[in-house]
Design a protein around this motif. Sequence first.
Motif, PDB file in Angstrom:
ATOM      1  N   MET A  29       0.827  -1.200   0.000  1.00 50.14           N
ATOM      2  CA  MET A  29       0.000   0.000   0.000  1.00 50.14           C
ATOM      3  C   MET A  29       0.868   1.258   0.000  1.00 50.14           C
ATOM      4  N   PHE A  30       1.939   1.216   0.779  1.00 50.56           N
ATOM      5  CA  PHE A  30       2.819   2.391   0.848  1.00 50.56           C
ATOM      6  C   PHE A  30       3.376   2.721  -0.527  1.00 50.56           C
ATOM      7  N   VAL A  31       3.858   1.692  -1.241  1.00 44.74           N
ATOM      8  CA  VAL A  31       4.467   1.944  -2.547  1.00 44.74           C
ATOM      9  C   VAL A  31       3.407   2.279  -3.588  1.00 44.74           C
ATOM     10  N   ALA A  32       2.343   1.451  -3.640  1.00 45.89           N
ATOM     11  CA  ALA A  32       1.406   1.549  -4.761  1.00 45.89           C
ATOM     12  C   ALA A  32       0.397   2.668  -4.580  1.00 45.89           C
ATOM     13  N   VAL A  33       0.040   2.994  -3.350  1.00 48.93           N
ATOM     14  CA  VAL A  33      -1.028   3.973  -3.136  1.00 48.93           C
ATOM     15  C   VAL A  33      -0.493   5.265  -2.517  1.00 48.93           C
ATOM     16  N   ALA A  34       0.076   5.167  -1.298  1.00 45.39           N
ATOM     17  CA  ALA A  34       0.413   6.384  -0.558  1.00 45.39           C
ATOM     18  C   ALA A  34       1.510   7.181  -1.249  1.00 45.39           C
ATOM     19  N   LEU A  35       2.590   6.489  -1.658  1.00 45.43           N
ATOM     20  CA  LEU A  35       3.720   7.186  -2.272  1.00 45.43           C
ATOM     21  C   LEU A  35       3.306   7.837  -3.585  1.00 45.43           C
ATOM     22  N   VAL A  36       2.590   7.061  -4.407  1.00 44.16           N
ATOM     23  CA  VAL A  36       2.135   7.576  -5.701  1.00 44.16           C
ATOM     24  C   VAL A  36       1.187   8.750  -5.496  1.00 44.16           C
ATOM     25  N   ARG A  37       0.287   8.610  -4.504  1.00 43.60           N
ATOM     26  CA  ARG A  37      -0.735   9.617  -4.270  1.00 43.60           C
ATOM     27  C   ARG A  37      -0.139  10.954  -3.853  1.00 43.60           C
ATOM     28  N   SER A  38       0.934  10.903  -3.044  1.00 37.77           N
ATOM     29  CA  SER A  38       1.485  12.174  -2.581  1.00 37.77           C
ATOM     30  C   SER A  38       2.495  12.739  -3.572  1.00 37.77           C
ATOM     31  N   ALA A  39       2.938  11.927  -4.542  1.00 34.82           N
ATOM     32  CA  ALA A  39       3.961  12.418  -5.471  1.00 34.82           C
ATOM     33  C   ALA A  39       3.371  12.939  -6.770  1.00 34.82           C
ATOM     34  N   MET A  40       2.137  12.550  -7.093  1.00 36.31           N
ATOM     35  CA  MET A  40       1.619  12.858  -8.422  1.00 36.31           C
ATOM     36  C   MET A  40       0.339  13.684  -8.371  1.00 36.31           C
ATOM     37  N   ALA A  41       0.003  14.273  -9.529  1.00 35.82           N
ATOM     38  CA  ALA A  41      -1.281  14.951  -9.689  1.00 35.82           C
ATOM     39  C   ALA A  41      -2.170  14.086 -10.564  1.00 35.82           C
ATOM     40  N   ARG A  42      -3.424  14.512 -10.759  1.00 32.87           N
ATOM     41  CA  ARG A  42      -4.368  13.696 -11.514  1.00 32.87           C
ATOM     42  C   ARG A  42      -4.061  13.702 -13.012  1.00 32.87           C
ATOM     43  N   PHE A  43      -4.146  12.513 -13.634  1.00 33.25           N
ATOM     44  CA  PHE A  43      -4.031  12.417 -15.088  1.00 33.25           C
ATOM     45  C   PHE A  43      -5.313  12.915 -15.730  1.00 33.25           C
ATOM     46  N   LYS A  44      -5.199  13.388 -16.987  1.00 35.27           N
ATOM     47  CA  LYS A  44      -6.402  13.573 -17.787  1.00 35.27           C
ATOM     48  C   LYS A  44      -6.825  12.205 -18.291  1.00 35.27           C
ATOM     49  N   ILE A  45      -8.063  12.091 -18.783  1.00 41.31           N
ATOM     50  CA  ILE A  45      -8.558  10.769 -19.165  1.00 41.31           C
ATOM     51  C   ILE A  45      -7.777  10.221 -20.354  1.00 41.31           C
ATOM     52  N   ASN A  46      -7.372  11.101 -21.302  1.00 36.32           N
ATOM     53  CA  ASN A  46      -6.608  10.577 -22.436  1.00 36.32           C
ATOM     54  C   ASN A  46      -5.220  10.138 -22.006  1.00 36.32           C
ATOM     55  N   GLN A  47      -4.621  10.865 -21.044  1.00 33.71           N
ATOM     56  CA  GLN A  47      -3.311  10.458 -20.541  1.00 33.71           C
ATOM     57  C   GLN A  47      -3.400   9.109 -19.819  1.00 33.71           C
ATOM     58  N   ALA A  48      -4.478   8.951 -19.024  1.00 32.34           N
ATOM     59  CA  ALA A  48      -4.629   7.698 -18.286  1.00 32.34           C
ATOM     60  C   ALA A  48      -4.815   6.523 -19.245  1.00 32.34           C
ATOM     61  N   SER A  49      -5.611   6.739 -20.322  1.00 24.51           N
ATOM     62  CA  SER A  49      -5.820   5.665 -21.297  1.00 24.51           C
ATOM     63  C   SER A  49      -4.510   5.293 -21.971  1.00 24.51           C
ATOM     64  N   VAL A  50      -3.752   6.319 -22.415  1.00 24.39           N
ATOM     65  CA  VAL A  50      -2.482   6.044 -23.084  1.00 24.39           C
ATOM     66  C   VAL A  50      -1.549   5.325 -22.119  1.00 24.39           C
ATOM     67  N   PHE A  51      -1.543   5.774 -20.862  1.00 24.16           N
ATOM     68  CA  PHE A  51      -0.653   5.159 -19.872  1.00 24.16           C
ATOM     69  C   PHE A  51      -0.942   3.671 -19.731  1.00 24.16           C
ATOM     70  N   TYR A  52      -2.227   3.320 -19.595  1.00 28.33           N
ATOM     71  CA  TYR A  52      -2.559   1.900 -19.402  1.00 28.33           C
ATOM     72  C   TYR A  52      -2.492   1.121 -20.702  1.00 28.33           C
ATOM     73  N   LEU A  53      -3.183   1.633 -21.743  1.00 25.13           N
ATOM     74  CA  LEU A  53      -3.330   0.833 -22.960  1.00 25.13           C
ATOM     75  C   LEU A  53      -2.037   0.743 -23.753  1.00 25.13           C
ATOM     76  N   MET A  54      -1.210   1.773 -23.713  1.00 25.53           N
ATOM     77  CA  MET A  54       0.040   1.717 -24.470  1.00 25.53           C
ATOM     78  C   MET A  54       1.202   1.334 -23.542  1.00 25.53           C
ATOM     79  N   ILE A  55       1.513   2.203 -22.578  1.00 22.89           N
ATOM     80  CA  ILE A  55       2.767   2.041 -21.841  1.00 22.89           C
ATOM     81  C   ILE A  55       2.742   0.793 -20.971  1.00 22.89           C
ATOM     82  N   MET A  56       1.707   0.686 -20.096  1.00 18.27           N
ATOM     83  CA  MET A  56       1.725  -0.429 -19.148  1.00 18.27           C
ATOM     84  C   MET A  56       1.464  -1.759 -19.847  1.00 18.27           C
ATOM     85  N   THR A  57       0.672  -1.751 -20.919  1.00 17.94           N
ATOM     86  CA  THR A  57       0.481  -2.977 -21.686  1.00 17.94           C
ATOM     87  C   THR A  57       1.807  -3.423 -22.288  1.00 17.94           C
TER      88      THR A  57
END
Lengths: 144, 327
Positions: free
Chosen positions: B283-311
């Motif tokens: 939880m510390f790595v996946a949720v808390a650390l990410v949550r305090s280090a980042m801002a919200r993605f736009k929906i197109n950025q989130a789609s590209v992140f998952y569908l392209m990069i993480m895939t």
Amino acid sequence: MGIDSLKRALWIYHVNTGSCNGCDIEIVASLTPRYDIERFGIKLVGSPRHADVLLVTGPVTRQMEPRLRRVYAQTPDPKVVIVVGNCGADGDVFHESYNLVGPIDQIIPVDVYVHGCPPRPEAIIDGVVKAWLKLEGATTKETT
Amino acid sequence: MIALLLGPIGVAIVGSVVGLFYLGVDRRLVARMQARVGPPLVQPFRDVGKLMMKESIIPNGALRWLFQFSPVMCVMGSATLLLYIPLFGQPALFEGSGDAILLIYLLTVPSIALVAGGFASSSPYATVGAQREMVLMIGYEFPLSVTVVSIAWRILQVTDANAFAFSSMAQYPIWDLVGPLGLVGTLLLLVSLISVTPGELGRIPFDLAEAETELAGGLLVEYSGRNLALFYLGNAIRGFAVLSLVVALFFPYGIAAGIGVTSTVLAVIIDGAFFLVKVLLVMFVAVALVRSAMARFKINQASVFYLMIMTMVSLVGLLLIWADMML
């Protein structure tokens, strides 16, 4: 449960009725590390449906009046209204201006006034504490 | 028969208590990383208690039955997840009747409940939020599936048992099976699964379905009182379930046998506590650390992140594990 969990988990919805943003910045300041009102479980929420406290700033312009009434009606009971800043209390420098319908207590019932132009974050936190006491009184009245 | 009835109820109660507690730990950790004191650990319990005693408003335009049914479906769907995931170092309650494939399907149920509730509340904000949640769901499903399939494929090479069952995953931890090349591949899979976690839970940077500042609460904008409390609780349970899934896939280790504890009762207690620590670390790595280090993605950025990069990352991980096996 009961009143204890209510007063230690107040969720705040902030309504700007034509404020100059001075008070709004002070409200945000009370969330910063220096004042950190999340310590007391206080949280800013994005929808009046989630709110327990309406934090109203500004002298209420003509356009905002019906919206303010609706936001008040949308907030589930039990709820408290806190007016932040002189504008909401008496209009301050905008007093008797032609485009104002305020002060706020002529539109919706107000529980706590926080004075200042803008009030300091300490004053806003003090206002929330006064709202706690008010809520305590309201619920004990209901149960007896 | 009684165990069959009481077991799920017990798991649901334990899951909600532990889930809410982890929610409190998360808020506290984020506050500390932002140089704040943060709320007390019991704050989520108070939030739920408060929401329970508030008025529940049903908007005029809302589809009444769906609006009220969705929160219940969210809690039930989340609690069902826990029945198929190994918890506290013990096998899952319904081990044998369901495996990781079933779990991938079940993971969509709470999200679908949120989407249904959003559409049912007839608010334009909620509709936009529901659409975003659907797009996000399509996005993270693929890296999640690739990760689970890769691990199961590698386990299939050493055993005839059902490789998708969590018991096989606990018996053959993926780290012990792979060589140096496969180790890199497994790390990539871990990265992609960790990136899926905040999306699955609707946390920053993937909280665009709720997005307080732009959508005024998004999916949940019209919910109040008891219904909102149920969604809050369902989210907490789902958080615990998803984190437990990461632990079950990648860290199915116990320490009781390793440190030479022979007493059964003591071993169960030690492994249970160790499980909680593992979940906390994930939880510390996946949720808390990410949550305090980042801002919200736009929906197109989130789609590209998952569908392209993480895939791509998870597919490269799969290829590396395959190459490691074949070479």
